[in-house]
Design a protein around this motif. Structure first.
Motif, PDB file in Angstrom:
ATOM      1  N   UNK A 124       0.798  -1.228   0.000  1.00 49.59           N
ATOM      2  CA  UNK A 124       0.000   0.000   0.000  1.00 49.59           C
ATOM      3  C   UNK A 124       0.828   1.274   0.000  1.00 49.59           C
ATOM      4  N   UNK A 125       2.145   1.178   0.141  1.00 46.37           N
ATOM      5  CA  UNK A 125       2.970   2.387   0.202  1.00 46.37           C
ATOM      6  C   UNK A 125       4.365   2.097   0.696  1.00 46.37           C
ATOM      7  N   UNK A 126       4.668   2.527   1.922  1.00 45.63           N
ATOM      8  CA  UNK A 126       6.011   2.387   2.478  1.00 45.63           C
ATOM      9  C   UNK A 126       5.914   1.870   3.905  1.00 45.63           C
ATOM     10  N   UNK A 127       6.788   0.931   4.262  1.00 44.45           N
ATOM     11  CA  UNK A 127       6.741   0.242   5.544  1.00 44.45           C
ATOM     12  C   UNK A 127       8.028   0.487   6.317  1.00 44.45           C
ATOM     13  N   UNK A 128       7.923   0.692   7.631  1.00 39.85           N
ATOM     14  CA  UNK A 128       9.085   0.900   8.495  1.00 39.85           C
ATOM     15  C   UNK A 128       8.941   0.021   9.731  1.00 39.85           C
ATOM     16  N   UNK A 129      10.027  -0.620  10.114  1.00 41.70           N
ATOM     17  CA  UNK A 129      10.093  -1.358  11.378  1.00 41.70           C
ATOM     18  C   UNK A 129      11.337  -0.892  12.123  1.00 41.70           C
ATOM     19  N   UNK A 130      11.134  -0.419  13.346  1.00 38.15           N
ATOM     20  CA  UNK A 130      12.234   0.022  14.202  1.00 38.15           C
ATOM     21  C   UNK A 130      12.224  -0.776  15.489  1.00 38.15           C
ATOM     22  N   UNK A 131      13.389  -0.867  16.101  1.00 38.49           N
ATOM     23  CA  UNK A 131      13.513  -1.356  17.468  1.00 38.49           C
ATOM     24  C   UNK A 131      14.127  -0.220  18.267  1.00 38.49           C
ATOM     25  N   UNK A 132      13.465   0.141  19.357  1.00 36.35           N
ATOM     26  CA  UNK A 132      13.900   1.250  20.218  1.00 36.35           C
ATOM     27  C   UNK A 132      14.192   0.737  21.623  1.00 36.35           C
ATOM     28  N   UNK A 133      15.141   1.383  22.292  1.00 35.20           N
ATOM     29  CA  UNK A 133      15.504   1.010  23.653  1.00 35.20           C
ATOM     30  C   UNK A 133      14.333   1.153  24.613  1.00 35.20           C
ATOM     31  N   UNK A 134      13.454   2.130  24.352  1.00 35.62           N
ATOM     32  CA  UNK A 134      12.323   2.362  25.244  1.00 35.62           C
ATOM     33  C   UNK A 134      11.228   3.132  24.514  1.00 35.62           C
ATOM     34  N   UNK A 135      10.035   3.082  25.079  1.00 32.46           N
ATOM     35  CA  UNK A 135       8.937   3.848  24.513  1.00 32.46           C
ATOM     36  C   UNK A 135       9.192   5.345  24.651  1.00 32.46           C
ATOM     37  N   UNK A 136       9.875   5.752  25.719  1.00 33.65           N
ATOM     38  CA  UNK A 136      10.204   7.161  25.904  1.00 33.65           C
ATOM     39  C   UNK A 136      11.142   7.656  24.793  1.00 33.65           C
ATOM     40  N   UNK A 137      12.163   6.867  24.448  1.00 35.34           N
ATOM     41  CA  UNK A 137      13.074   7.257  23.364  1.00 35.34           C
ATOM     42  C   UNK A 137      12.295   7.392  22.052  1.00 35.34           C
ATOM     43  N   UNK A 138      11.401   6.446  21.783  1.00 33.61           N
ATOM     44  CA  UNK A 138      10.603   6.530  20.566  1.00 33.61           C
ATOM     45  C   UNK A 138       9.704   7.761  20.586  1.00 33.61           C
ATOM     46  N   UNK A 139       9.111   8.063  21.732  1.00 30.61           N
ATOM     47  CA  UNK A 139       8.234   9.234  21.848  1.00 30.61           C
ATOM     48  C   UNK A 139       9.011  10.520  21.530  1.00 30.61           C
ATOM     49  N   UNK A 140      10.236  10.622  22.030  1.00 34.68           N
ATOM     50  CA  UNK A 140      11.072  11.795  21.723  1.00 34.68           C
ATOM     51  C   UNK A 140      11.325  11.892  20.225  1.00 34.68           C
ATOM     52  N   UNK A 141      11.577  10.763  19.595  1.00 31.67           N
ATOM     53  CA  UNK A 141      11.771  10.748  18.153  1.00 31.67           C
ATOM     54  C   UNK A 141      10.493  11.166  17.434  1.00 31.67           C
ATOM     55  N   UNK A 142       9.359  10.651  17.888  1.00 35.81           N
ATOM     56  CA  UNK A 142       8.074  10.979  17.272  1.00 35.81           C
ATOM     57  C   UNK A 142       7.782  12.468  17.274  1.00 35.81           C
ATOM     58  N   UNK A 143       8.209  13.166  18.320  1.00 30.01           N
ATOM     59  CA  UNK A 143       8.009  14.611  18.389  1.00 30.01           C
ATOM     60  C   UNK A 143       8.778  15.324  17.282  1.00 30.01           C
TER      61      UNK A 143
END
Length: 97
Positions: free
Chosen positions: A51-70
């Motif tokens: 359907x488009x483009x797919x990404x899979x990441x592994x992050x040390x923590x949900x907090x680290x991912x949240x900072x990235x999401x911002x």
């Protein structure tokens, strides 16, 4: 807790992904986890989906991912990539390298 994140961006293209990563790194591109604008990324894989483009990441923590999401959300808009909610899973085991 280590987490696995998956995104499916409907209608997104490789060109948009490349534009996004160039913006994210000041044109250097993404070659290693330390190229990300926040610490905590363990691995990143991406490619075309039905359907488009797919990404899979592994992050040390949900907090680290949240900072990235911002940082990621405004760059997605600039690249014309539709925002979508990630699917988040707890990681049991992560093997790299």
């Amino acid at each position: 807790m280590t987490i696995i994140i998956t995104f499916d961006f409907p209608g997104a293209t490789q060109a948009q992904y490349d534009q996004l990563t160039d913006r994210m790194t000041g044109g250097r591109g993404l070659e290693k986890a330390s190229d990300w604008p926040v610490p905590g990324l363990i691995s990143h894989a991406t490619g075309p989906s039905p359907t488009g483009w797919f990404v899979t990441d592994v992050w040390e923590s949900e907090d680290a991912f949240r900072q990235f999401g911002e940082k990621l959300a405004p760059m997605l808009r600039e690249a014309g990539i539709p925002e979508t909610q990630p699917t988040i899973y707890p990681a049991y085991k992560v093997v790299t390298g």
